[in-house]
Motif scaffolding. Structure first.
Motif, short mmCIF file in Angstrom:
data_model
loop_
_atom_site.label_atom_id
_atom_site.label_comp_id
_atom_site.label_asym_id
_atom_site.label_seq_id
_atom_site.Cartn_x
_atom_site.Cartn_y
_atom_site.Cartn_z
N ASP A 147 40.12 38.58 37.16
CA ASP A 147 38.77 38.13 36.34
C ASP A 147 37.87 37.68 37.08
OD1 ASP A 147 36.94 39.27 34.21
OD2 ASP A 147 38.32 38.46 33.20
N ASN A 152 33.77 32.46 33.25
CA ASN A 152 35.69 32.53 34.03
C ASN A 152 36.02 31.08 34.47
OD1 ASN A 152 36.80 33.53 32.16
ND2 ASN A 152 37.28 35.60 33.56
N ASP A 166 40.93 31.54 32.11
CA ASP A 166 41.14 32.91 32.05
C ASP A 166 42.02 33.74 33.00
OD1 ASP A 166 40.83 35.03 30.50
OD2 ASP A 166 39.19 35.69 30.98
#
Ligand SMILES: Nc1ncnc2c1ncn2[C@@H]1O[C@H](COP(=O)(O)OP(=O)(O)OP(=O)(O)O)[C@@H](O)[C@H]1O
Ligand SMILES: [Mg+2]
Length: 236
Positions: A147, A152, A166
């Motif tokens: 991701d 993030n 994350d």
């Protein structure tokens, strides 16, 4: 198992976690699978990330998925750190409530820094190169982030040191295809959120190429993944 599908539900105040004053945790983020709380651990600022159950999933399956994601996130944070990629320090993992307690990184997200034009040209260039370097370290170590977006990634103040967060969708894999998709997700994040600043991703990619031992098969695959993405966009 915690039933915390109501957004107003707080962290489990009845669970005494050593060192934590749960009543002082404040909700700062709500994603699709987890809530993020800010508070303190032994008087040090801390973040608590709690995965919640998804009502549409079968209860036993849901518990398994939630637990395996939690384990995977914890393992990946530890693995990333071993590979030399800065992540928040883990303080405590509580399986019963699917919670991870970790260091609160003081600073802003890369997304906020780019959108508010917080960096000068030199700082921006250094940041983009550092993103490419850290992703190369992850990939050469066989870890896919899963991701990669500019939300993030945090910039630790005051030095603006890049920290990746994350790891909820991270997994171990050494295939060029998976690394290429990871890079493609990041490219899409740059084009969707930061295209006003020009072609920032080129710097990221150049640095990745310089730092990854296996850049050649990965970037070949990346070109393929990009083409597939373009075709899909054209078809609609
Ligand atoms: N260790 C940390 N230090 C400081 N801020 C953090 C930390 N962990 C998370 N955050 C903040 O909380 C937000 C959400 O955390 P995270 O990305 O881990 O969860 P998420 O469920 O994936 O949320 P989202 O769906 O918004 O990506 C981050 O974008 C960041 O702003
Ligand atoms: Mg996130």
């Amino acid at each position: 198992m915690v039933d915390s599908t109501e957004p107003s539900a707080g962290p489990r105040a009845d669970e005494a976690v050593p060192g934590f004053d749960l009543s002082r945790f404040k909700l700062i983020g709500q994603g699709a699978e987890a809530r993020v709380w800010e508070g303190s651990y032994l008087d040090v600022p801390a973040i608590m990330k709690q995965r919640f159950s998804k009502k549409y999933r079968h209860a036993i399956l849901d518990k398994k998925i939630t637990q395996s994601r939690l384990k995977q996130e914890v393992r990946s944070i530890v693995r990333a750190r071993k590979l030399g990629v800065p992540t928040p320090v883990l303080y405590y993992v509580e399986q019963e409530t699917n919670s991870i307690y970790m260091e609160k990184v003081e600073g802003m997200s890369v997304k906020a820094a780019l959108q508010s034009r917080a960096l000068d040209e030199q700082g921006l260039h250094a940041l983009l190169r550092e993103i490419g370097r850290q992703v190369a370290l992850l990939h050469d170590g066989g870890l896919i982030h899963g991701d990669l977006t500019t939300s993030n990634m945090l910039l630790r103040s005051p030095e603006n040191k890049l920290v990746l967060i994350d790891f909820g969708l991270s997994y171990n894999n050494t295939l060029a295809e998976d690394k290429a998709v990871d890079l493609y997700v990041l490219e899409r994040a740059f084009t969707s959120a930061h295209s006003a600043l020009g072609n920032l991703f080129d710097d990221v990619l150049a640095s990745y190429r310089q730092h990854s031992r296996l850049w050649c098969p990965t970037l070949n695959k990346f070109a393929e993944v990009r083409m597939r993405g373009r075709k899909r966009t054209m078809v609609g």
